[in-house]
Design a protein around this motif. Structure first.
Motif, PDB file in Angstrom:
ATOM      1  N   CYS A   1      44.264  45.832  38.411  1.00 35.25           N
ATOM      2  CA  CYS A   1      44.403  44.058  38.611  1.00 35.25           C
ATOM      3  C   CYS A   1      45.629  43.480  37.913  1.00 35.25           C
ATOM      4  N   VAL A   2      46.625  42.910  38.718  1.00 39.88           N
ATOM      5  CA  VAL A   2      47.875  42.400  38.176  1.00 39.88           C
ATOM      6  C   VAL A   2      47.537  41.271  37.075  1.00 39.88           C
ATOM      7  N   GLU A   3      46.361  40.510  37.462  1.00 39.24           N
ATOM      8  CA  GLU A   3      46.088  39.467  36.572  1.00 39.24           C
ATOM      9  C   GLU A   3      45.543  39.871  35.239  1.00 39.24           C
ATOM     10  N   CYS A   4      44.360  40.577  35.256  1.00 41.67           N
ATOM     11  CA  CYS A   4      43.466  40.735  34.095  1.00 41.67           C
ATOM     12  C   CYS A   4      43.974  42.362  33.828  1.00 41.67           C
ATOM     13  N   GLY A   5      44.291  43.274  34.410  1.00 39.86           N
ATOM     14  CA  GLY A   5      44.793  44.590  33.921  1.00 39.86           C
ATOM     15  C   GLY A   5      43.767  45.529  33.919  1.00 39.86           C
ATOM     16  N   GLY A   6      42.545  45.137  34.540  1.00 37.52           N
ATOM     17  CA  GLY A   6      41.377  46.102  34.622  1.00 37.52           C
ATOM     18  C   GLY A   6      41.595  46.894  35.819  1.00 37.52           C
ATOM     19  N   HIS A   7      40.877  47.984  35.849  1.00 36.07           N
ATOM     20  CA  HIS A   7      40.960  48.910  37.042  1.00 36.07           C
ATOM     21  C   HIS A   7      39.670  48.610  37.739  1.00 36.07           C
ATOM     22  N   TYR A   8      39.767  48.747  39.123  1.00 36.49           N
ATOM     23  CA  TYR A   8      38.709  48.620  40.008  1.00 36.49           C
ATOM     24  C   TYR A   8      38.738  49.314  41.216  1.00 36.49           C
ATOM     25  N   LEU A   9      37.470  49.512  41.796  1.00 33.46           N
ATOM     26  CA  LEU A   9      37.270  50.334  43.039  1.00 33.46           C
ATOM     27  C   LEU A   9      36.878  49.216  44.168  1.00 33.46           C
ATOM     28  N   PRO A  10      37.894  48.874  45.036  1.00 34.52           N
ATOM     29  CA  PRO A  10      37.254  48.046  46.038  1.00 34.52           C
ATOM     30  C   PRO A  10      36.573  48.790  47.088  1.00 34.52           C
ATOM     31  N   PRO A  11      35.806  48.086  48.229  1.00 37.17           N
ATOM     32  CA  PRO A  11      34.982  48.788  49.127  1.00 37.17           C
ATOM     33  C   PRO A  11      36.009  49.940  50.043  1.00 37.17           C
ATOM     34  N   GLU A  12      35.455  51.056  50.364  1.00 34.73           N
ATOM     35  CA  GLU A  12      36.313  51.840  51.151  1.00 34.73           C
ATOM     36  C   GLU A  12      37.016  51.072  52.468  1.00 34.73           C
ATOM     37  N   GLU A  13      36.361  50.314  53.046  1.00 38.23           N
ATOM     38  CA  GLU A  13      36.931  49.713  53.938  1.00 38.23           C
ATOM     39  C   GLU A  13      37.683  48.435  53.692  1.00 38.23           C
ATOM     40  N   MET A  14      37.970  48.239  52.244  1.00 35.32           N
ATOM     41  CA  MET A  14      38.747  46.978  51.991  1.00 35.32           C
ATOM     42  C   MET A  14      38.511  45.928  52.392  1.00 35.32           C
ATOM     43  N   ALA A  15      37.350  45.707  52.429  1.00 36.65           N
ATOM     44  CA  ALA A  15      36.682  44.194  52.747  1.00 36.65           C
ATOM     45  C   ALA A  15      35.477  43.860  52.262  1.00 36.65           C
ATOM     46  N   TYR A  16      35.323  42.683  51.552  1.00 33.22           N
ATOM     47  CA  TYR A  16      34.199  42.019  50.824  1.00 33.22           C
ATOM     48  C   TYR A  16      33.562  41.182  52.175  1.00 33.22           C
ATOM     49  N   PRO A  17      32.512  40.866  51.824  1.00 34.73           N
ATOM     50  CA  PRO A  17      31.540  40.139  52.576  1.00 34.73           C
ATOM     51  C   PRO A  17      32.098  38.702  52.754  1.00 34.73           C
ATOM     52  N   ASP A  18      33.118  38.269  51.837  1.00 39.76           N
ATOM     53  CA  ASP A  18      33.711  36.724  51.966  1.00 39.76           C
ATOM     54  C   ASP A  18      35.050  36.979  52.349  1.00 39.76           C
ATOM     55  N   GLY A  19      35.510  38.257  52.822  1.00 38.31           N
ATOM     56  CA  GLY A  19      36.891  38.186  53.247  1.00 38.31           C
ATOM     57  C   GLY A  19      37.644  39.756  52.873  1.00 38.31           C
ATOM     58  N   PRO A  20      39.002  39.850  53.194  1.00 35.78           N
ATOM     59  CA  PRO A  20      39.615  41.111  52.847  1.00 35.78           C
ATOM     60  C   PRO A  20      39.709  41.550  51.307  1.00 35.78           C
ATOM     61  N   ALA A  21      39.696  42.854  50.865  1.00 36.59           N
ATOM     62  CA  ALA A  21      39.987  43.058  49.705  1.00 36.59           C
ATOM     63  C   ALA A  21      41.003  43.051  49.341  1.00 36.59           C
ATOM     64  N   SER A  22      41.742  42.806  47.831  1.00 38.05           N
ATOM     65  CA  SER A  22      43.003  42.492  47.766  1.00 38.05           C
ATOM     66  C   SER A  22      43.462  44.012  46.920  1.00 38.05           C
ATOM     67  N   PRO A  23      44.528  44.604  47.354  1.00 33.72           N
ATOM     68  CA  PRO A  23      45.236  45.783  46.160  1.00 33.72           C
ATOM     69  C   PRO A  23      45.837  45.205  45.062  1.00 33.72           C
ATOM     70  N   VAL A  24      45.782  43.922  44.841  1.00 33.12           N
ATOM     71  CA  VAL A  24      46.566  43.227  43.757  1.00 33.12           C
ATOM     72  C   VAL A  24      45.578  42.781  42.680  1.00 33.12           C
ATOM     73  N   TRP A  25      44.532  42.126  43.309  1.00 36.50           N
ATOM     74  CA  TRP A  25      43.641  41.449  42.039  1.00 36.50           C
ATOM     75  C   TRP A  25      42.128  42.126  42.244  1.00 36.50           C
ATOM     76  N   CYS A  26      41.477  42.085  41.142  1.00 39.97           N
ATOM     77  CA  CYS A  26      39.870  42.481  41.115  1.00 39.97           C
ATOM     78  C   CYS A  26      39.226  41.330  41.866  1.00 39.97           C
ATOM     79  N   ALA A  27      38.093  41.323  42.233  1.00 39.43           N
ATOM     80  CA  ALA A  27      37.196  40.604  42.798  1.00 39.43           C
ATOM     81  C   ALA A  27      37.209  39.172  42.072  1.00 39.43           C
ATOM     82  N   ALA A  28      37.073  39.423  40.853  1.00 40.58           N
ATOM     83  CA  ALA A  28      36.789  38.004  39.965  1.00 40.58           C
ATOM     84  C   ALA A  28      38.097  37.289  40.146  1.00 40.58           C
ATOM     85  N   CYS A  29      39.139  37.939  39.681  1.00 41.88           N
ATOM     86  CA  CYS A  29      40.715  37.371  39.920  1.00 41.88           C
ATOM     87  C   CYS A  29      40.990  36.734  41.249  1.00 41.88           C
TER      88      CYS A  29
END
Length: 104
Positions: A7-35
């Motif tokens: 995550c560019v904002e908080c610096g944490g590492h994260y694993l987005p869903p394999e299809e790069m989409a959350y239930p509320d929209g696309p997953a970001s390769p830049v920010w974790c889900a919280a950010c």
């Protein structure tokens, strides 16, 4: 294997869903889900160039790990291959013993 992002904002590492989409929209390769949720609420859009760079880096890391795993598998397979007995030398095949084995 899955992409791992930082995550560019908080610096944490994260694993987005394999299809790069959350239930509320696309997953970001830049920010974790919280950010990503915080940035969306603040009205900040992610930089498309930064997103492309993050995806390219994740793909390169994934390819590197796959190549290392394949190389390790190849080394493991080759390390167990050994002859049942050493090859006979030319000297062992010649001489009186070689003749006796042919006659008998």
């Amino acid at each position: 294997m899955r992409f791992i992002f930082e995550c560019v904002e908080c610096g944490g590492h994260y694993l987005p869903p394999e299809e790069m989409a959350y239930p509320d929209g696309p997953a970001s390769p830049v920010w974790c889900a919280a950010c990503q949720g915080a940035m969306r609420a603040a009205g900040v859009q992610e930089d498309p160039l930064l997103a492309r760079v993050a995806l390219a880096a994740a793909r390169a890391a994934l390819a590197g790990r796959a190549a290392e795993a394949a190389e390790a598998d190849g080394r493991a397979a080759r390390s167990d291959v050994r002859p049942s007995r050493p090859p006979r030398s030319r000297r062992a095949r010649s001489g009186p013993g070689g003749v006796r084995s042919k006659l008998g």
